[in-house]
Write a protein that holds these residues in place. Structure first.
Motif, PDB file in Angstrom:
ATOM      1  N   MET A   4       0.838  -1.206   0.000  1.00 33.41           N
ATOM      2  CA  MET A   4       0.000   0.000   0.000  1.00 33.41           C
ATOM      3  C   MET A   4       0.873   1.256   0.000  1.00 33.41           C
ATOM      4  N   GLN A   5       0.399   2.280  -0.708  1.00 33.21           N
ATOM      5  CA  GLN A   5       1.079   3.574  -0.687  1.00 33.21           C
ATOM      6  C   GLN A   5       1.024   4.148   0.726  1.00 33.21           C
ATOM      7  N   ASP A   6       2.081   4.849   1.138  1.00 36.54           N
ATOM      8  CA  ASP A   6       2.062   5.473   2.462  1.00 36.54           C
ATOM      9  C   ASP A   6       1.077   6.635   2.513  1.00 36.54           C
ATOM     10  N   GLU A   7       0.961   7.363   1.406  1.00 41.30           N
ATOM     11  CA  GLU A   7      -0.011   8.459   1.370  1.00 41.30           C
ATOM     12  C   GLU A   7      -0.354   8.823  -0.073  1.00 41.30           C
ATOM     13  N   TYR A   8      -1.448   9.526  -0.238  1.00 40.85           N
ATOM     14  CA  TYR A   8      -1.838  10.042  -1.550  1.00 40.85           C
ATOM     15  C   TYR A   8      -2.633  11.316  -1.327  1.00 40.85           C
ATOM     16  N   ARG A   9      -2.909  12.016  -2.416  1.00 38.19           N
ATOM     17  CA  ARG A   9      -3.710  13.238  -2.321  1.00 38.19           C
ATOM     18  C   ARG A   9      -4.998  13.060  -3.102  1.00 38.19           C
ATOM     19  N   THR A  10      -6.035  13.745  -2.662  1.00 39.99           N
ATOM     20  CA  THR A  10      -7.297  13.750  -3.382  1.00 39.99           C
ATOM     21  C   THR A  10      -7.909  15.142  -3.256  1.00 39.99           C
ATOM     22  N   VAL A  11      -9.003  15.388  -3.965  1.00 32.70           N
ATOM     23  CA  VAL A  11      -9.623  16.712  -3.884  1.00 32.70           C
ATOM     24  C   VAL A  11     -10.363  16.854  -2.554  1.00 32.70           C
ATOM     25  N   ALA A  12     -10.349  18.065  -2.028  1.00 29.97           N
ATOM     26  CA  ALA A  12     -10.984  18.324  -0.742  1.00 29.97           C
ATOM     27  C   ALA A  12     -12.501  18.237  -0.849  1.00 29.97           C
ATOM     28  N   ARG A  16      -1.576   6.475   5.190  1.00 30.91           N
ATOM     29  CA  ARG A  16      -1.870   5.101   5.606  1.00 30.91           C
ATOM     30  C   ARG A  16      -1.670   4.965   7.114  1.00 30.91           C
ATOM     31  N   TYR A  17      -2.657   4.367   7.761  1.00 30.25           N
ATOM     32  CA  TYR A  17      -2.596   4.149   9.202  1.00 30.25           C
ATOM     33  C   TYR A  17      -2.806   2.682   9.518  1.00 30.25           C
ATOM     34  N   ARG A  18      -2.300   2.281  10.661  1.00 29.71           N
ATOM     35  CA  ARG A  18      -2.536   0.945  11.197  1.00 29.71           C
ATOM     36  C   ARG A  18      -3.712   1.045  12.156  1.00 29.71           C
ATOM     37  N   ALA A  26     -15.783  -4.382  29.154  1.00 29.07           N
ATOM     38  CA  ALA A  26     -14.709  -3.383  29.148  1.00 29.07           C
ATOM     39  C   ALA A  26     -15.014  -2.421  27.999  1.00 29.07           C
ATOM     40  N   VAL A  27     -14.166  -1.411  27.842  1.00 27.60           N
ATOM     41  CA  VAL A  27     -14.369  -0.434  26.767  1.00 27.60           C
ATOM     42  C   VAL A  27     -13.315  -0.662  25.691  1.00 27.60           C
ATOM     43  N   ALA A  28     -13.774  -0.877  24.442  1.00 25.24           N
ATOM     44  CA  ALA A  28     -12.866  -1.089  23.306  1.00 25.24           C
ATOM     45  C   ALA A  28     -12.804   0.201  22.496  1.00 25.24           C
ATOM     46  N   ILE A  29     -11.627   0.759  22.385  1.00 28.70           N
ATOM     47  CA  ILE A  29     -11.429   2.023  21.670  1.00 28.70           C
ATOM     48  C   ILE A  29     -10.614   1.729  20.411  1.00 28.70           C
ATOM     49  N   GLU A  30     -11.226   1.957  19.245  1.00 22.48           N
ATOM     50  CA  GLU A  30     -10.505   1.725  17.990  1.00 22.48           C
ATOM     51  C   GLU A  30      -9.803   3.006  17.570  1.00 22.48           C
ATOM     52  N   ILE A  31      -8.510   2.887  17.288  1.00 20.36           N
ATOM     53  CA  ILE A  31      -7.720   4.053  16.904  1.00 20.36           C
ATOM     54  C   ILE A  31      -6.966   3.764  15.609  1.00 20.36           C
ATOM     55  N   ALA A  32      -6.365   4.806  15.046  1.00 20.92           N
ATOM     56  CA  ALA A  32      -5.520   4.671  13.860  1.00 20.92           C
ATOM     57  C   ALA A  32      -4.170   5.297  14.168  1.00 20.92           C
ATOM     58  N   LEU A  33      -3.096   4.547  13.889  1.00 19.88           N
ATOM     59  CA  LEU A  33      -1.739   4.994  14.200  1.00 19.88           C
ATOM     60  C   LEU A  33      -0.851   4.892  12.960  1.00 19.88           C
ATOM     61  N   PRO A  34       0.037   5.860  12.748  1.00 21.81           N
ATOM     62  CA  PRO A  34       1.081   5.639  11.741  1.00 21.81           C
ATOM     63  C   PRO A  34       1.929   4.447  12.181  1.00 21.81           C
ATOM     64  N   ASP A  35       2.365   3.632  11.223  1.00 18.46           N
ATOM     65  CA  ASP A  35       3.168   2.445  11.542  1.00 18.46           C
ATOM     66  C   ASP A  35       4.352   2.773  12.450  1.00 18.46           C
ATOM     67  N   ALA A  36       4.979   3.908  12.171  1.00 18.62           N
ATOM     68  CA  ALA A  36       6.193   4.268  12.909  1.00 18.62           C
ATOM     69  C   ALA A  36       5.917   4.569  14.381  1.00 18.62           C
ATOM     70  N   GLU A  55      -5.113  -2.191   7.934  1.00 18.61           N
ATOM     71  CA  GLU A  55      -4.651  -0.874   7.540  1.00 18.61           C
ATOM     72  C   GLU A  55      -5.778  -0.100   6.871  1.00 18.61           C
ATOM     73  N   ALA A  56      -5.714   1.212   6.982  1.00 18.06           N
ATOM     74  CA  ALA A  56      -6.711   2.079   6.356  1.00 18.06           C
ATOM     75  C   ALA A  56      -6.072   3.434   6.114  1.00 18.06           C
ATOM     76  N   TYR A  57      -6.763   4.269   5.329  1.00 16.35           N
ATOM     77  CA  TYR A  57      -6.274   5.622   5.065  1.00 16.35           C
ATOM     78  C   TYR A  57      -7.119   6.633   5.827  1.00 16.35           C
ATOM     79  N   GLY A  58      -6.451   7.656   6.336  1.00 16.35           N
ATOM     80  CA  GLY A  58      -7.142   8.736   7.020  1.00 16.35           C
ATOM     81  C   GLY A  58      -6.474  10.051   6.668  1.00 16.35           C
ATOM     82  N   ASP A  59      -7.127  11.176   7.010  1.00 18.43           N
ATOM     83  CA  ASP A  59      -6.542  12.478   6.717  1.00 18.43           C
ATOM     84  C   ASP A  59      -5.247  12.667   7.492  1.00 18.43           C
TER      85      ASP A  59
END
Length: 208
Positions: A1-9, A134-136, A169-179, A203-207
């Protein structure tokens, strides 16, 4: 997967005039090829009286789908320069339609290439772009007592909380850069005295 890309706002239109011909570039985000084709069809319907409705789109973070049409302009003078401008700007999941109303002055092949490519470039500058990174995906599971503070700490440190599920319990889903994964594990252990569970997902993409 690409680390990042651009799209129109957002979707938007920009108009320019060259030697009395009007060029209207309509841009829109498109998650799938079908969305791109539907946008092209809508613009063609709106400007059915135009001389040409040329288009190009790029779908996929790795630009796996690239298509373009000259719609009656001389081959390679409209759709291809539009596509090349999108790729030069690293644009993905985007569709562009340039509608031309002929003004009576022929531009020649070089003039057409500059006009169609330039119309897309100007429209991108006007409408604006955004970077998607790209986020984990990961799930933090924590007891109810600590959940509120953990959520606040996550948000205050700029981490994206995508979902919160309450059960035993409480499950919190987050997105992190791999690094950041290793450092985050350490932070979480400190913040919850080692009581939180941490599970990596897909993996997924986010702003960015």
């Amino acid at each position: 997967m690409q680390d990042e890309y651009r799209t129109v706002a957002r979707a938007g239109t920009h108009e320019t005039e060259i030697n009395r011909s009007r060029f209207l570039c309509a841009l829109a985000p498109a998650a799938t090829e079908r969305e791109a084709q539907e946008f092209v069809a809508a613009v063609r319907k709106e400007h059915a009286d135009a001389t040409h409705n040329c288009w190009a789109y790029v779908i996929g973070a790795d630009a796996s789908v690239q298509k373009a049409s000259d719609d009656g302009e001389p081959g390679g003078t409209a759709g291809l320069p539009m596509l090349q401008m999108l790729l030069r700007r690293d644009m993905r999941y985007v569709v562009a339609v340039v509608t031309r109303y002929y003004g009576g002055v022929k531009l020649g092949a070089g003039g057409l290439i500059r006009a169609y490519g330039g119309a897309v470039g100007e429209a991108l500058d006007t409408v604006g772009t955004r970077t998607r990174r790209r986020y984990r995906l990961a799930t933090v599971t924590v007891d109810h007592q600590r959940a509120g503070k953990v959520q606040n700490d996550l948000r205050s440190t700029g981490r994206e909380v995508r979902d919160v599920r309450y059960g035993e319990a409480v499950a919190i889903e987050i997105a992190l850069p791999d690094a950041d994964v290793a450092a985050f594990r350490g932070w979480l252990a400190d913040a919850t005295a080692g009581t939180a569970a941490f599970e990596l997902g897909g993996e997924a993409y986010g702003d960015a």
